[in-house]
Design a protein around this motif. Structure first.
Motif: not given
Length: 308
Positions: A42-45, A75-84, A88-89
């Motif tokens: 997921h996300f290359g990880l 959850w800063s990373f997921m918030a940034a992902v969603k903003s882009l 986010d499931w």
């Protein structure tokens, strides 16, 4: 000398049993063989949900309220992902992300999953041996009324809502047991199957050919802890899945599913026992550390009775 215990386990429910065993069995005598059929990228990880749940639980880092991930997560990373506009499931917390990034780096450097897990366990001071069932990729897919879904899409994105009519374990036939797995089975004085979903968490382990063969020729008794309490699963889709596959939601069904591999079953007190099989009863709900200790003792006592 303490008995050498090997346990086959999935995620949350299995981790609770392993935590109970860890209170009783010295680390040098305890091995957990963990399902990796849930693993995906997921996300290359590379994500190993069941292994990570076990690591977090035993290290005292698990998020008790959520039932997955790390305690005190942000959850800063997921918030940034969603903003882009990213997906986010499947939530990756900021602390949890560190584990996956380091695993990605180790894999890219050529390390197998078993070596990576050993390093994480050592870093967190865990004395037991934690082994993935295989270093080779095995992927659980479910065939549903919405089509064929990879496990995490079914389990997390769709919250187990689609009706399942078949399960496919991609890559299992070609997989080899991870280093140390067969030796842990051969050296065990008792082998336990955790109260994990038999079809989604334990079957992928049993589908690894060399691993199953080692279990078939074992000398130690094999005891399963039932995942059912009052005819229901404590967590996860076990009961729902059994119904969708046309199976009665009973300990008898689970015993028949494991078949000749199984020597005995620990069932929740008052629940119907499987016929034609040794069994014991205990309160198998594991909400606290004390509960987990109780269930571990009961499972080991049952196994010991079979060896006398």
């Amino acid at each position: 000398m303490s008995a050498r215990v090997t346990v086959l386990t999935g995620g949350v429910g299995g981790a609770k049993l392993v935590e109970g065993l860890q209170q009783i069995v010295p680390g040098t005598h305890l091995t957990a063989i963990v399902n990796t059929g849930d693993d995906f990228e997921h996300f290359g990880l590379p994500i190993s949900p069941d292994i990570d749940t076990l690591l977090y639980t035993l290290a005292g880092l698990s998020n008790v309220s959520l039932g997955w991930g790390r305690e005190g997560e942000t959850w800063s990373f997921m918030a940034a992902v969603k903003s882009l506009g990213g997906e986010d499931w499947f939530n990756l917390g900021d602390g949890d992300l560190a584990l996956h990034v380091l695993r990605r780096m180790a894999k890219d450097a050529g390390q197998p999953l078993s070596e990576i897990v050993r390093g994480f366990a050592r870093q967190w001071g865990l004395g037991l041996t934690i082994l993935p069932m295989s270093d080779d990729p095995v992927a659980t897919w479910v065939r549903t009324d919405e089509g064929l879904l990879p496990f995490q899409r079914y389990f997390v994105a769709r919250r187990c809502e689609p009706r399942v009519n078949a399960i496919r374990l991609e890559g299992a036939d070609a997989a080899l047991p991870a280093p140390g797995v067969v030796a842990a089975i051969e050296a065990a004085d008792m082998i336990l199957i955790a109260p994990s979903n038999p079809w989604l968490s334990i079957d992928p382990i049993l589908a690894v050919p060399g691993l199953r063969q080692a279990l078939e020729r074992r000398n130690a008794p094999l005891v399963a802890v039932s995942p059912l309490v009052g005819g229901k699963a404590v967590k996860g889709p076990t009961a729902k899945l059994m119904g969708e596959l046309g199976l009665s939601v009973t300990n008898q069904t689970i015993a028949e599913h494991y078949g000749e591999l199984l020597d005995a079953m620990l069932v929740h007190e008052g629940d119907p026992q499987p016929s034609g099989l040794s069994f014991a009863e205990a309160d198998t709900l594991m909400n606290t550390a004390r509960d987990r200790h109780r269930v571990a003792i009961a499972a080991m006592d049952l196994a010991e009775r079979l060896t006398r």
